[in-house]
Design a protein around this motif. Sequence first.
Motif, mmCIF file in Angstrom:
data_model
loop_
_atom_site.group_PDB
_atom_site.id
_atom_site.type_symbol
_atom_site.label_atom_id
_atom_site.label_comp_id
_atom_site.label_asym_id
_atom_site.label_seq_id
_atom_site.Cartn_x
_atom_site.Cartn_y
_atom_site.Cartn_z
ATOM 1 N N GLY A 1 0.824 -1.205 0.000
ATOM 2 C CA GLY A 1 0.000 0.000 0.000
ATOM 3 C C GLY A 1 0.852 1.247 0.000
ATOM 4 N N ARG A 2 1.979 1.196 0.688
ATOM 5 C CA ARG A 2 2.848 2.364 0.759
ATOM 6 C C ARG A 2 3.444 2.696 -0.614
ATOM 7 N N THR A 3 3.855 1.668 -1.349
ATOM 8 C CA THR A 3 4.411 1.903 -2.687
ATOM 9 C C THR A 3 3.362 2.522 -3.608
ATOM 10 N N GLN A 4 2.142 2.006 -3.530
ATOM 11 C CA GLN A 4 1.070 2.572 -4.348
ATOM 12 C C GLN A 4 0.804 4.033 -3.980
ATOM 13 N N VAL A 5 0.834 4.331 -2.697
ATOM 14 C CA VAL A 5 0.608 5.702 -2.238
ATOM 15 C C VAL A 5 1.682 6.631 -2.787
ATOM 16 N N LEU A 6 2.944 6.202 -2.721
ATOM 17 C CA LEU A 6 4.042 7.042 -3.204
ATOM 18 C C LEU A 6 3.902 7.327 -4.694
ATOM 19 N N LYS A 7 3.468 6.325 -5.454
ATOM 20 C CA LYS A 7 3.265 6.538 -6.888
ATOM 21 C C LYS A 7 2.150 7.550 -7.133
ATOM 22 N N ARG A 8 1.081 7.450 -6.360
ATOM 23 C CA ARG A 8 -0.031 8.397 -6.508
ATOM 24 C C ARG A 8 0.410 9.811 -6.125
ATOM 25 N N MET A 9 1.233 9.915 -5.101
ATOM 26 C CA MET A 9 1.736 11.230 -4.706
ATOM 27 C C MET A 9 2.525 11.875 -5.840
ATOM 28 N N ASN A 10 3.395 11.090 -6.458
ATOM 29 C CA ASN A 10 4.238 11.632 -7.526
ATOM 30 C C ASN A 10 3.440 12.001 -8.767
ATOM 31 N N ALA A 11 2.264 11.400 -8.901
ATOM 32 C CA ALA A 11 1.448 11.673 -10.092
ATOM 33 C C ALA A 11 0.526 12.876 -9.908
ATOM 34 N N ALA A 12 0.402 13.379 -8.682
ATOM 35 C CA ALA A 12 -0.527 14.480 -8.414
ATOM 36 C C ALA A 12 0.042 15.808 -8.918
ATOM 37 N N ASP A 13 -0.863 16.743 -9.234
ATOM 38 C CA ASP A 13 -0.440 18.106 -9.571
ATOM 39 C C ASP A 13 -0.135 18.899 -8.313
ATOM 40 N N CYS A 14 -0.901 18.628 -7.256
ATOM 41 C CA CYS A 14 -0.695 19.328 -5.987
ATOM 42 C C CYS A 14 -1.106 18.401 -4.852
ATOM 43 N N LEU A 15 -0.351 18.447 -3.769
ATOM 44 C CA LEU A 15 -0.631 17.615 -2.609
ATOM 45 C C LEU A 15 -1.251 18.477 -1.512
ATOM 46 N N LEU A 16 -2.383 18.028 -0.999
ATOM 47 C CA LEU A 16 -3.102 18.763 0.032
ATOM 48 C C LEU A 16 -2.669 18.242 1.401
ATOM 49 N N LEU A 17 -2.222 19.158 2.253
ATOM 50 C CA LEU A 17 -1.808 18.810 3.607
ATOM 51 C C LEU A 17 -2.762 19.482 4.589
ATOM 52 N N LEU A 18 -3.587 18.674 5.257
ATOM 53 C CA LEU A 18 -4.510 19.187 6.268
ATOM 54 C C LEU A 18 -3.872 19.023 7.639
ATOM 55 N N HIS A 19 -3.858 20.092 8.386
ATOM 56 C CA HIS A 19 -3.155 20.112 9.663
ATOM 57 C C HIS A 19 -4.085 19.866 10.842
ATOM 58 N N GLY A 20 -5.275 20.449 10.823
ATOM 59 C CA GLY A 20 -6.207 20.337 11.940
ATOM 60 C C GLY A 20 -6.444 21.694 12.570
ATOM 61 N N THR A 21 -7.484 21.791 13.368
ATOM 62 C CA THR A 21 -7.877 23.090 13.921
ATOM 63 C C THR A 21 -7.888 23.123 15.439
ATOM 64 N N GLU A 22 -7.471 22.066 16.103
ATOM 65 C CA GLU A 22 -7.484 22.067 17.561
ATOM 66 C C GLU A 22 -6.135 22.520 18.102
ATOM 67 N N ALA A 23 -6.092 22.807 19.395
ATOM 68 C CA ALA A 23 -4.860 23.281 20.024
ATOM 69 C C ALA A 23 -3.731 22.272 19.867
ATOM 70 N N PHE A 24 -4.075 21.019 19.805
ATOM 71 C CA PHE A 24 -3.109 19.936 19.607
ATOM 72 C C PHE A 24 -2.242 20.180 18.374
ATOM 73 N N SER A 25 -2.826 20.803 17.330
ATOM 74 C CA SER A 25 -2.108 21.002 16.073
ATOM 75 C C SER A 25 -0.904 21.915 16.229
#
Length: 753
Positions: free
Chosen positions: A631-655
């Motif tokens: 699954g990790r290899t497939q994920v890495l391939k999908r990442m490299n194929a994307a135009d932009c990668l979305l990184l969601l951080h979170g909205t709680e104090a923990f973030s």
Amino acid sequence: MFTIVIPTWNNLDYLKLCVQSIRKYSQVEHEIIIHVNDGSDGTLDWVKAEGIKFSHTEKNVGICIAVNHLVTLAMHDWVLYMNDDMVACPGWDAAFSQAIESTDTELALYFSTLIQADNGKSPHIIKQDFGSSPKDFDEARLVGEYMSDARVDAEGAASQPTLFHKKWWNIVGGYSVEFSPGMSSDDDLLMKYWVVGCRHFRVVGASRFYHFSCKSTGRIRHNMGGRIFAMKWGITQKEFFQQYLGTLSKESQGCLYPGFPHASLKGKLRRAGYGLFNDYPLGDIGGWDTAAGAGKWGDDVCPSSESSGSSDTSQEKKQTWLILSHAFNMDGRAASQTITDKIPHLIDLGVEPIIVSGALGYKDPVLEHHQVLSALPVGLRFDLRHYLKNRISNQFLYRIALLAVTILIFPLFLIEKLLIPIETTWSWSISAYLVSRRIIKSKRPTLVYSTGGAYAAHIAGYWLSKRFGIPWIAEIHDPMVTASDTSQSIRKRFLMWLEKKICSQADIVWWFTEMALARARSRHPQLGEHGHCVEPGVDDPALERTPYRRGEHLVISHFGSLSDTRNLHGFLEALQKLIGQDASRASKIRLHIFGGSLDPVSERAIRMFPYPEVIRNFGRLETDPVSGESGRTQVLKRMNAADCLLLLHGTEAFSEEYIPSKLYEYLWTQRPILGLVHRNPQLTAILQEFKHWSVDEQNNDEITRALEELYSRWSNDQLQDNQLITPYTTERAVEVIFGWTKKMAGSTTPRRT
């Protein structure tokens, strides 16, 4: 004049300060003799260069053997034993001399009054903080204030520095080797002095030393001193201190032998139990060193006749690390990846890892890898859910098997849920501890390394360190305690307790962000220099990459878990605004979602999104049974194929104390990243360092503007790879951590007791 004996074990910075203070603040010149255990940190060369009388062993022979040997080399009758992390204050020796003159017997023990940042509730210790290490030691303030707390001489016993007459040390036999390497040897010495008739135990108020409380006992395997004391004398240490030493000031001076000790019922019972079920003291000695005195010895060596070159002991030695990780070797899990990826680098550095993990992942075919299930029903069901899924391919049979397990354990499952509502897998710590006990006894690892995500690994690490005295290092993935959590739940109290134990007892502990470290240190000042920060990083995935080419769609891909506080709601609102400006954009933009189940907030936002053709949810990518790709290899391939990668951080104090682990994989793709960040300057700095977007997660207008810029650059074919190589690698993290452990094995980060 006194002979001052100091055993030391690779603690050079403290030893230098100790000797300097004796030379500077003594009223007369005393003989100093140092026993150098190992000395590969430069201690051996230093004592030679300083012309100090010393003895040397190629390994650590322990306190009992080292001090007994130093006393045989003493030129003077009165001998002072002290530790290398103590600093003498002016007049310390004059006060001792006056105490000796005021007593008409040599059968006496005298103790200095210690000054420490933490007095440990001892009435004989003055609580004042003049620094936690030589680096921040405030000598000028100590010299100006060390007598500010007035103390008179007090009857009773304390710890080092201890002054005694060499004749009586030899008569009672000094430190008894059954207490090797040294735990409770002081208490045994007091008892031996007592039974030969000593009633002069005095803490001298004007003889003062500053103590860093930076002992080296955490770097050795502890003997069970309290149990050996009870077996030997028939009473417990507590009884001896309360019923005998504690009565000194009240006893009649006319009675020659007042208060001779007798075995107590408690002591007899403990003596019987310890003797029947355990091998004390021989088991402890054998577990530490079966031949402590059999190595090379250098007695009373003249420094000028010795070569100052490095000895063989300075060469690197192979280490065995006992690694506790509940999620080890789980494909696609961040908690697993963080530790699993470190293993090859640790091996390259000479570490032999022994893994104790849950049964969730795959058993390593090469390493010594012990997989154990949780001990109690809640954790057991969680573990079995993954264990059965990995081994039963038929979905129907898997559900039947899981249902059978659930029905079987349900009554106990419910009881645990009601009585111990802390962490699902907490009871794995019990299983891990029991398995690790056997490993420690047979393999004697160099240290215990506990790592998250599950907190159970740290519980087991704490228990093992406390029981065996083995050094413990801890890796904290996510902050345990956040300021925003004001509840008083059982879970909150448990996490506060565990964080305190880690900060107080772990030899080295590190977090993944500077903010998490800073806040933990503010809650637990005792953490001191034992706390660190290191980004976990990810190594180069070494996938064959093709140069970026713009495709038919602007593909924005999100990878990783979602939750109520880390969801797609804000992003989809901004995306809806972008498409609303030009409806034709709906045919050109695609949002691809990879990971586990959608959270309720994201599900609702997707249902409400007016352009359903834009969104596609791929779910979690598991190992492909046809191609064999993980699954990790497939994920890495999908990442490299994307135009932009979305990184969601979170909205709680923990973030504010957290950086998503996916960031480090994202950086290797060299693709543009749109980071929605919540109050985390460290994360923002990393994104900006690599020329990515960092926008306020709660500022919808700012997210929309970033999407407009992204769409414009894609339309103009300006989303090329940035060609920047990330320095945030697992290899770098391992080198940093390994460097800390080498320093710990020397002198600068000894364990707190």
